[in-house]
Design a protein around this motif. Sequence first.
Motif, PDB file in Angstrom:
ATOM      1  N   ASP A  63       0.824  -1.207   0.000  1.00 21.44           N
ATOM      2  CA  ASP A  63       0.000   0.000   0.000  1.00 21.44           C
ATOM      3  C   ASP A  63       0.860   1.261   0.000  1.00 21.44           C
ATOM      4  N   LEU A  64       1.929   1.244   0.765  1.00 22.75           N
ATOM      5  CA  LEU A  64       2.835   2.385   0.825  1.00 22.75           C
ATOM      6  C   LEU A  64       3.481   2.646  -0.536  1.00 22.75           C
ATOM      7  N   PHE A  65       3.978   1.599  -1.192  1.00 18.43           N
ATOM      8  CA  PHE A  65       4.613   1.762  -2.503  1.00 18.43           C
ATOM      9  C   PHE A  65       3.607   2.241  -3.549  1.00 18.43           C
ATOM     10  N   LYS A  66       2.376   1.749  -3.480  1.00 22.00           N
ATOM     11  CA  LYS A  66       1.342   2.231  -4.403  1.00 22.00           C
ATOM     12  C   LYS A  66       1.139   3.729  -4.241  1.00 22.00           C
ATOM     13  N   ASN A  67       1.059   4.195  -2.996  1.00 20.35           N
ATOM     14  CA  ASN A  67       0.876   5.626  -2.745  1.00 20.35           C
ATOM     15  C   ASN A  67       2.058   6.439  -3.247  1.00 20.35           C
ATOM     16  N   ILE A  68       3.260   5.935  -3.045  1.00 23.21           N
ATOM     17  CA  ILE A  68       4.451   6.641  -3.520  1.00 23.21           C
ATOM     18  C   ILE A  68       4.429   6.751  -5.033  1.00 23.21           C
ATOM     19  N   PHE A  69       4.146   5.662  -5.722  1.00 24.90           N
ATOM     20  CA  PHE A  69       4.149   5.700  -7.190  1.00 24.90           C
ATOM     21  C   PHE A  69       2.994   6.529  -7.752  1.00 24.90           C
ATOM     22  N   HIS A  70       1.861   6.538  -7.072  1.00 28.98           N
ATOM     23  CA  HIS A  70       0.760   7.420  -7.505  1.00 28.98           C
ATOM     24  C   HIS A  70       1.182   8.882  -7.398  1.00 28.98           C
ATOM     25  N   SER A  71       1.930   9.220  -6.357  1.00 28.91           N
ATOM     26  CA  SER A  71       2.354  10.617  -6.192  1.00 28.91           C
ATOM     27  C   SER A  71       3.422  11.007  -7.210  1.00 28.91           C
ATOM     28  N   VAL A  72       4.225  10.038  -7.638  1.00 28.37           N
ATOM     29  CA  VAL A  72       5.249  10.306  -8.648  1.00 28.37           C
ATOM     30  C   VAL A  72       4.601  10.515 -10.012  1.00 28.37           C
ATOM     31  N   GLY A  73       3.478   9.835 -10.246  1.00 28.55           N
ATOM     32  CA  GLY A  73       2.829   9.890 -11.561  1.00 28.55           C
ATOM     33  C   GLY A  73       3.613   9.058 -12.555  1.00 28.55           C
ATOM     34  N   ARG A  74       3.320   9.204 -13.835  1.00 28.73           N
ATOM     35  CA  ARG A  74       4.056   8.529 -14.902  1.00 28.73           C
ATOM     36  C   ARG A  74       4.113   7.005 -14.777  1.00 28.73           C
ATOM     37  N   VAL A  75       3.289   6.397 -13.942  1.00 30.35           N
ATOM     38  CA  VAL A  75       3.232   4.943 -13.827  1.00 30.35           C
ATOM     39  C   VAL A  75       1.770   4.517 -13.738  1.00 30.35           C
ATOM     40  N   GLU A  76       1.536   3.257 -14.053  1.00 34.18           N
ATOM     41  CA  GLU A  76       0.206   2.677 -13.903  1.00 34.18           C
ATOM     42  C   GLU A  76       0.337   1.455 -13.008  1.00 34.18           C
ATOM     43  N   ILE A  77      -0.433   1.422 -11.936  1.00 31.93           N
ATOM     44  CA  ILE A  77      -0.420   0.283 -11.023  1.00 31.93           C
ATOM     45  C   ILE A  77      -1.429  -0.735 -11.554  1.00 31.93           C
ATOM     46  N   VAL A  78      -0.994  -1.983 -11.716  1.00 30.01           N
ATOM     47  CA  VAL A  78      -1.879  -3.040 -12.201  1.00 30.01           C
ATOM     48  C   VAL A  78      -2.019  -4.104 -11.122  1.00 30.01           C
TER      49      VAL A  78
END
Length: 114
Positions: free
Chosen positions: A17-32
């Motif tokens: 959950d923490l890594f998902k939040n970090i990558f959402h804040s960075v943008g430029r990625v899609e979580i699958v």
Amino acid sequence: MTTPRILIDYKPRIYTDLFKNIFHSVGRVEIVEALTQGCNSSDNGDGPDVIILSLDVHGQPESSLPLEQLQNARVIAFSPKGDYGLRRLPGESTWEEIRPFSLECLIHEVLNAY
């Protein structure tokens, strides 16, 4: 620039959950999410580009994902302490060691995957 598709299967779950939040804040990625059984990522091209895993007590990547998902993606596995990480490129069978493995390293690995 291609948007990397990331699947996070890290244990304990709170890190996922923490890594998902970090990558959402960075943008430029899609979580699958993990593919359901019977679904093959090579059939529809929607499989992950990068898979993030934890290491087990023996320092080996641990995952409950189907093998075909792991073979077609860059796989990053690391300890929660950040002292040790492994990287395996798509289609390869050998792992590259990364020491130390920081959050900055994780972001770099994901954003520069393709």
